[in-house]
Design a protein around this motif. Sequence first.
Motif, mmCIF file in Angstrom:
data_model
loop_
_atom_site.group_PDB
_atom_site.id
_atom_site.type_symbol
_atom_site.label_atom_id
_atom_site.label_comp_id
_atom_site.label_asym_id
_atom_site.label_seq_id
_atom_site.Cartn_x
_atom_site.Cartn_y
_atom_site.Cartn_z
ATOM 1 N N GLY A 1 16.616 37.400 28.775
ATOM 2 C CA GLY A 1 15.571 38.415 28.887
ATOM 3 C C GLY A 1 15.993 39.565 29.785
ATOM 4 N N TRP A 2 16.647 39.230 30.906
ATOM 5 C CA TRP A 2 17.134 40.267 31.826
ATOM 6 C C TRP A 2 18.211 41.121 31.163
ATOM 7 N N VAL A 3 19.120 40.466 30.415
ATOM 8 C CA VAL A 3 20.181 41.214 29.719
ATOM 9 C C VAL A 3 19.576 42.166 28.686
ATOM 10 N N VAL B 1 11.495 36.213 24.276
ATOM 11 C CA VAL B 1 12.041 37.559 24.434
ATOM 12 C C VAL B 1 11.647 38.409 23.231
ATOM 13 N N THR C 1 18.433 31.510 30.388
ATOM 14 C CA THR C 1 17.488 31.993 31.395
ATOM 15 C C THR C 1 17.669 33.472 31.706
ATOM 16 N N SER C 2 18.859 34.017 31.493
ATOM 17 C CA SER C 2 19.113 35.419 31.834
ATOM 18 C C SER C 2 19.077 36.347 30.621
ATOM 19 N N LYS D 1 16.594 43.492 28.752
ATOM 20 C CA LYS D 1 15.926 44.581 29.467
ATOM 21 C C LYS D 1 16.927 45.595 29.990
ATOM 22 N N ARG D 2 18.050 45.134 30.539
ATOM 23 C CA ARG D 2 19.053 46.046 31.090
ATOM 24 C C ARG D 2 19.816 46.787 29.995
#
Length: 527
Positions: free
Chosen positions: A400-402, A139, A397-398, A404-405
Amino acid sequence: MHAAAQFELIIAMFLVIVGLHYIARRLSLPPAAALIVGGGAVAFIPGLPAVAIDPELVLVLFLPPLLMDGAWFTAIAPFRRHMAGILSLAIGAVFFTTGIVAVVTKMLLPALPWAACVALGAILSPPDAVSARAVLQRVRLPRRLSTLLQGESLLNDAAGLVLFRFAVAAVLAGTFSLGAATGTFFLLVVGGIAVGAGIGALWVLLLRRLGDDTLMIAVTMLVCWSAYITGELLHVSGVIAVVTAGLTCGWFQHVVFSASVRIRALAFWQVLVFLLEAAVFTLIGLSLRGILDRIGDPTRIIDTMAMPVAAIVAAVIVARFLWIFAADAVVALLRRMGWAPARPLGGRAALVMSWAGMRGVVTLAVALSLPEAMPERDLMLVTAFSVILVTVLVQGTSLGWVIKRAGPKEDRTAPPPLDLQAAEHAMFRAQLSAVEREAHDAGGEVIHPQLLRRYRTRATAGEAFDGTAEERNQAIASHFDVIIAAVEAGRAELVRLHRAGQIDDETLHDLEHDLDLEELGAVAAKG
């Protein structure tokens, strides 16, 4: 099982690690998650013996080199600048999480002694350096957040391990002294710093006298274990000793390593750390079978442990959110009151920091080291494994999504990084000055005209270039692409001549080594 069979299993495990890592990359999955799941699946292959993990061996084998790797590449200036935030996470958050977990555990299991509840909290409280490294490699974070997470992962294990040892001693002895524990904690930290600094200084003195590349790399590899074992033998913090030694070695390696040592040592170290890091997560998965074998009836986990385990896992995650947001609110209040050094993270960055609390090998190893006499030992083992699974498989695993958001912003109040082109120009000018001093004889006549012309052109190229920075970078990349293509053509011709029997092995290796160095220089300059 005899020794040869054990060795064969170790080799098989590393082959599995390579395969799982490859699959994870192909499927764009975090390698840590794939290794844990894969290790858990492998553990139940029929006929495969159960893997028994020695917790003391796990800590002394895996923790020192992985801590050393993190400390070696830590930037000292940002580390010192954000020391207050790092200590807030590495000590404050660990103690706070330990307290929250202890309270929740006591509410769920009133018969469990308070010291045992604190011991469980100490096991679960420190986020893991290995897990943090594995996630941060995938990340992109603002520099401040990256520094905070890296610094926390280097120091928090010491706080968690000390808390755990005091809590276990209190359970077994039935007494506890807060004053004595505080004093001992201070001595452990100070003693660890002294041991690490001493080992690091000895490393610097030794490398300046060895004069042999292989010996220098071997000595460097042994620094982490030397610092950890020496610290533990002297009854101070081995973790702090390794971190201090790593920071010292990372600071001085630029002046004690030659270019060849640095190239060779970095390649060797990267492979070693990759294997150890991957083995850690695979062993976590493999340990699942041993935990289930110890409990006996798997339905016991669902019937009697599911609710308290789920509640404690939730408490671990929520406690980090509470500490980080509360601490950031205090910093924001201090900022409004006029204290200039106080710089809050902000809600977006605090959310990312709260979600980045993965547990790993330290939590598992410490849980496995619980004495047999510890009340509810099986529950603690299952809880530790559950926390690792949830934080690595869900949060890891999440993350990177957090990120980005949430979109945390770069800290604009921090000193700006040195302009790359300005630093490069200064380096070229220094090189030109050195060449100008050596390129003339005693009478002032030029004796190395081509060398002088080469470095003068290099030093003035940036000033002479009229295009934009992007155009300049493209021109540089194109220039070195040609060099790399020439190196590849030369290497192919050497291989052809060798296969045709026109040159021998020694000639091939010598000329190939020259091409390798040329390619490394071109790739580094292009990058």
